[in-house]
Write an enzyme that holds these catalytic residues in place. Structure first.
Site, PDB file in Angstrom:
ATOM      1  N   LEU A  73     -16.068  73.247  11.855  1.00 13.09           N
ATOM      2  CA  LEU A  73     -16.028  72.396  13.053  1.00 13.09           C
ATOM      3  C   LEU A  73     -15.998  70.926  12.672  1.00 13.09           C
ATOM      4  O   LEU A  73     -15.440  70.106  13.386  1.00 13.09           O
ATOM      5  CB  LEU A  73     -17.245  72.684  13.941  1.00 13.09           C
ATOM      6  CG  LEU A  73     -17.255  74.038  14.644  1.00 13.09           C
ATOM      7  CD1 LEU A  73     -18.586  74.291  15.335  1.00 13.09           C
ATOM      8  CD2 LEU A  73     -16.117  74.108  15.661  1.00 13.09           C
ATOM      9  N   GLY A  74     -16.623  70.595  11.580  1.00 17.77           N
ATOM     10  CA  GLY A  74     -16.609  69.202  11.162  1.00 17.77           C
ATOM     11  C   GLY A  74     -17.661  68.937  10.107  1.00 17.77           C
ATOM     12  O   GLY A  74     -18.503  69.786   9.824  1.00 17.77           O
ATOM     13  N   SER A  75     -17.573  67.748   9.529  1.00 23.09           N
ATOM     14  CA  SER A  75     -18.553  67.359   8.518  1.00 23.09           C
ATOM     15  C   SER A  75     -19.116  66.006   8.864  1.00 23.09           C
ATOM     16  O   SER A  75     -18.427  65.168   9.438  1.00 23.09           O
ATOM     17  CB  SER A  75     -17.898  67.228   7.145  1.00 23.09           C
ATOM     18  OG  SER A  75     -17.303  68.419   6.790  1.00 23.09           O
ATOM     19  N   GLY A  76     -20.335  65.803   8.510  1.00 22.33           N
ATOM     20  CA  GLY A  76     -20.959  64.506   8.717  1.00 22.33           C
ATOM     21  C   GLY A  76     -21.750  64.139   7.484  1.00 22.33           C
ATOM     22  O   GLY A  76     -21.616  64.786   6.438  1.00 22.33           O
ATOM     23  N   GLY A 135     -24.010  67.105   6.158  1.00 27.26           N
ATOM     24  CA  GLY A 135     -23.494  68.416   5.785  1.00 27.26           C
ATOM     25  C   GLY A 135     -22.264  68.795   6.573  1.00 27.26           C
ATOM     26  O   GLY A 135     -21.602  67.943   7.160  1.00 27.26           O
ATOM     27  N   THR A 136     -21.988  70.094   6.600  1.00 19.53           N
ATOM     28  CA  THR A 136     -20.798  70.602   7.286  1.00 19.53           C
ATOM     29  C   THR A 136     -21.228  71.609   8.340  1.00 19.53           C
ATOM     30  O   THR A 136     -22.164  72.374   8.128  1.00 19.53           O
ATOM     31  CB  THR A 136     -19.856  71.275   6.271  1.00 19.53           C
ATOM     32  OG1 THR A 136     -19.536  70.309   5.268  1.00 19.53           O
ATOM     33  CG2 THR A 136     -18.568  71.748   6.914  1.00 19.53           C
ATOM     34  N   VAL A 137     -20.524  71.571   9.484  1.00 20.37           N
ATOM     35  CA  VAL A 137     -20.847  72.491  10.569  1.00 20.37           C
ATOM     36  C   VAL A 137     -19.700  73.495  10.709  1.00 20.37           C
ATOM     37  O   VAL A 137     -18.531  73.111  10.745  1.00 20.37           O
ATOM     38  CB  VAL A 137     -21.062  71.735  11.898  1.00 20.37           C
ATOM     39  CG1 VAL A 137     -21.387  72.707  13.021  1.00 20.37           C
ATOM     40  CG2 VAL A 137     -22.185  70.709  11.746  1.00 20.37           C
ATOM     41  N   LYS A 141     -24.932  74.789  10.591  1.00 27.17           N
ATOM     42  CA  LYS A 141     -24.878  73.545   9.814  1.00 27.17           C
ATOM     43  C   LYS A 141     -25.436  73.790   8.430  1.00 27.17           C
ATOM     44  O   LYS A 141     -26.608  74.149   8.283  1.00 27.17           O
ATOM     45  CB  LYS A 141     -25.685  72.459  10.529  1.00 27.17           C
ATOM     46  CG  LYS A 141     -25.672  71.136   9.797  1.00 27.17           C
ATOM     47  CD  LYS A 141     -26.016  70.005  10.729  1.00 27.17           C
ATOM     48  CE  LYS A 141     -25.789  68.665  10.058  1.00 27.17           C
ATOM     49  NZ  LYS A 141     -25.601  67.602  11.031  1.00 27.17           N
ATOM     50  N   ASP A 149     -31.391  59.226  14.214  1.00 28.13           N
ATOM     51  CA  ASP A 149     -29.946  59.073  13.980  1.00 28.13           C
ATOM     52  C   ASP A 149     -29.208  59.291  15.300  1.00 28.13           C
ATOM     53  O   ASP A 149     -28.214  60.011  15.360  1.00 28.13           O
ATOM     54  CB  ASP A 149     -29.485  60.065  12.910  1.00 28.13           C
ATOM     55  CG  ASP A 149     -28.099  59.723  12.370  1.00 28.13           C
ATOM     56  OD1 ASP A 149     -27.619  58.596  12.630  1.00 28.13           O
ATOM     57  OD2 ASP A 149     -27.486  60.577  11.709  1.00 28.13           O
TER      58      ASP A 149
HETATM   59  N1  LIG Z   1     -24.001  72.892  17.952  1.00 24.02           N
HETATM   60  C1  LIG Z   1     -22.724  72.520  17.843  1.00 24.02           C
HETATM   61  N2  LIG Z   1     -21.778  73.066  18.618  1.00 24.02           N
HETATM   62  C2  LIG Z   1     -20.479  72.696  18.503  1.00 24.02           C
HETATM   63  N3  LIG Z   1     -20.043  71.781  17.633  1.00 24.02           N
HETATM   64  C3  LIG Z   1     -20.945  71.199  16.840  1.00 24.02           C
HETATM   65  C4  LIG Z   1     -22.323  71.525  16.887  1.00 24.02           C
HETATM   66  N4  LIG Z   1     -22.986  70.776  15.964  1.00 24.02           N
HETATM   67  C5  LIG Z   1     -22.062  70.018  15.381  1.00 24.02           C
HETATM   68  N5  LIG Z   1     -20.830  70.270  15.890  1.00 24.02           N
HETATM   69  C6  LIG Z   1     -19.581  69.645  15.497  1.00 24.02           C
HETATM   70  O1  LIG Z   1     -19.552  69.548  14.093  1.00 24.02           O
HETATM   71  C7  LIG Z   1     -19.153  68.256  13.711  1.00 24.02           C
HETATM   72  C8  LIG Z   1     -19.947  67.763  12.526  1.00 24.02           C
HETATM   73  O2  LIG Z   1     -21.276  67.587  12.934  1.00 24.02           O
HETATM   74  P1  LIG Z   1     -22.312  66.860  12.014  1.00 24.02           P
HETATM   75  O3  LIG Z   1     -23.603  66.882  12.724  1.00 24.02           O
HETATM   76  O4  LIG Z   1     -22.256  67.443  10.644  1.00 24.02           O
HETATM   77  O5  LIG Z   1     -21.698  65.431  11.862  1.00 24.02           O
HETATM   78  P2  LIG Z   1     -21.801  64.125  12.676  1.00 24.02           P
HETATM   79  O6  LIG Z   1     -22.832  64.224  13.745  1.00 24.02           O
HETATM   80  O7  LIG Z   1     -20.419  63.797  13.078  1.00 24.02           O
HETATM   81  O8  LIG Z   1     -22.243  63.104  11.592  1.00 24.02           O
HETATM   82  P3  LIG Z   1     -23.636  62.923  10.870  1.00 24.02           P
HETATM   83  O9  LIG Z   1     -24.027  64.183  10.194  1.00 24.02           O
HETATM   84  O10 LIG Z   1     -23.338  61.840   9.915  1.00 24.02           O
HETATM   85  O11 LIG Z   1     -24.613  62.543  11.931  1.00 24.02           O
HETATM   86  C9  LIG Z   1     -19.324  67.383  14.918  1.00 24.02           C
HETATM   87  O12 LIG Z   1     -18.133  66.757  15.133  1.00 24.02           O
HETATM   88  C10 LIG Z   1     -19.562  68.264  16.080  1.00 24.02           C
HETATM   89  O13 LIG Z   1     -18.497  68.149  16.977  1.00 24.02           O
END
Ligand SMILES: Nc1ncnc2c1ncn2[C@@H]1O[C@H](COP(=O)(O)OP(=O)(O)OP(=O)(O)O)[C@@H](O)[C@H]1O
Length: 370
Positions: free
Chosen positions: A15-18, A21-23, A38, A234
């Site tokens: 779904l994405g990484s931040g 970590g990676t989701v 995550k 955050d």
């Molecule tokens: N519970 C969830 N349901 C659906 N999508 C999610 C969920 N949690 C995270 N995501 C998706 O996964 C992506 C990555 O999330 P993540 O929390 O790793 O990064 P972030 O919030 O963009 O950055 P950071 O970790 O630096 O705060 C996000 O874009 C979000 O759209």
């Protein structure tokens, strides 16, 4: 390549990484339910088994929390030395996209011409061009090895009104907002791009209604987690998702608490958080409480009302200087017809001294409801 399986979960897609970590979208093989999983990256080599298990046990405490505006954490575990969290899968948009989309809706001639929208990732770099001179970060890290400067690299250095709304900017290679390619086509033909919207467009009643309603729900979530002794640390638009029923979910709360000490500093001396939204006390590495989250909420409100953040700089050090020493431009000078009550709330939230801000999320809720 994403792992095929993580614990009892089958990984379906990324779904994405931040920063943390990676989701993944994943399937719980025990129940056949889909979850968001995550996998935390702890920044260095895999934790030793005991440390990872300890972290996972601490994350388990998040599973005790239950609030309609807080993403539900189901369980935590360890995969290849990295802790993971299984959470409720939210089908929706991040707060920034939710509000942008509502704007774009008004500018799209026929609903039929719009394609499906889906968020793939949400780093808070989704509203401006990445500074090609990302070496700013390197410079700064040489100056001061204390902080994790990657956090700054994940943000856009500035936000202007054109990029804030840019109807065609939302289909970038990050895949963060997937749109019908027919809408993306004008991207290749700059003359056909729409002109930058007027500031007044930010004040459209429908958009403002959504903004206020979302802010109220975020206040409810914050009141709940603060009431449980947690500080988010955050808070930013990518950590706030809005589902199809307009229900807001606060995400990633509490993670920072487990990854860092009371002042938000990790064991290897990194600062947890996203610079643009960090309160002065967070930048200074001082102990934090719920009022630091309220500061971040103020930055979000200011930025979503004016189209630009209260402080904007090309380097972390310049940003910190501004946050610590300068006053932000009056919001209503940037958006002459902005809602004065909301503008007052935003300014009070971003006061430098925690004592000068609203003291609780409940107070903010009341002020927003006036
Ligand atoms: N519970 C969830 N349901 C659906 N999508 C999610 C969920 N949690 C995270 N995501 C998706 O996964 C992506 C990555 O999330 P993540 O929390 O790793 O990064 P972030 O919030 O963009 O950055 P950071 O970790 O630096 O705060 C996000 O874009 C979000 O759209």
């Amino acid at each position: 390549m994403p792992p095929k399986a993580i614990g009892p979960y089958r990984v379906l897609e990324t779904l994405g990484s931040g920063g943390a970590g990676t989701v993944y979208r994943a399937l719980d093989r025990r129940s056949n339910d889909e979850v968001a999983l995550k996998l935390l990256s702890t920044g260095g080599p895999s934790l030793d088994d005991r440390a990872a298990r300890r972290l996972a046990r601490e994350f388990e405490t998040l599973a005790d929390l239950a609030h309609p505006n807080v993403v539900k954490v189901f369980e935590a575990g360890v995969h290849a030395g990295q802790p993971y969290l299984a959470m409720e899968l939210i089908e929706g948009l991040t707060l920034r996209h939710y509000l942008d989309v509502s704007f774009n809706d008004l500018h799209t001639p026929t609903p039929a011409s719009r394609g499906p929208l889906a968020i793939r990732r949400t780093a808070d770099d989704d509203f401006g061009s990445e500074d090609p001179g990302a070496s700013d970060d390197d410079d700064a890290s040489e100056d001061d090895g204390t902080f994790d400067l990657n956090a700054f690299a994940e943000e856009a250095p500035s936000e202007d009104l054109a990029s804030f709304h840019g109807a065609e900017d939302d289909s970038d290679s990050d895949g963060m907002l997937v749109v019908d390619p027919r809408r993306a086509a004008p991207r290749a033909a700059p003359p056909s791009r729409p002109t930058a919207p007027k500031v007044a467009d930010l004040n459209r009643p429908e958009r403002m209604g959504k903004l206020k309603d979302a802010m109220l729900q975020v206040c409810e979530a914050l009141a709940y987690i603060h009431g449980h002794g947690l500080v988010h640390r955050d808070l930013k638009p990518s950590n706030i998702m809005v589902d199809d029923d307009r229900q807001v979910r606060l995400m990633d709360f509490g993670l920072a608490k487990f990854l860092a000490d009371d002042a938000g500093i990790t064991a290897d001396g990194k600062l947890v958080g996203t610079y643009r939204y960090m309160a002065p006390e967070q930048i200074l590495g001082e102990p934090l409480d719920g009022r630091s989250d309220l500061y971040s909420l103020g930055v979000i409100l200011y930025e979503l009302m004016s189209g630009r953040p209260p402080f904007d700089a090309k380097t972390p050090h310049e940003l910190w200087r501004q946050v610590l020493e300068t006053e932000p431009p009056p919001l209503l000078a940037l958006n002459l017809h902005g809602d004065p009550q909301l503008a007052r709330v935003a300014h009070r939230l971003i006061r430098k001294e925690p004592d000068d801000r609203f003291q609780t999320a409940e107070e903010v809720y009341e002020a927003l409801s006036e």
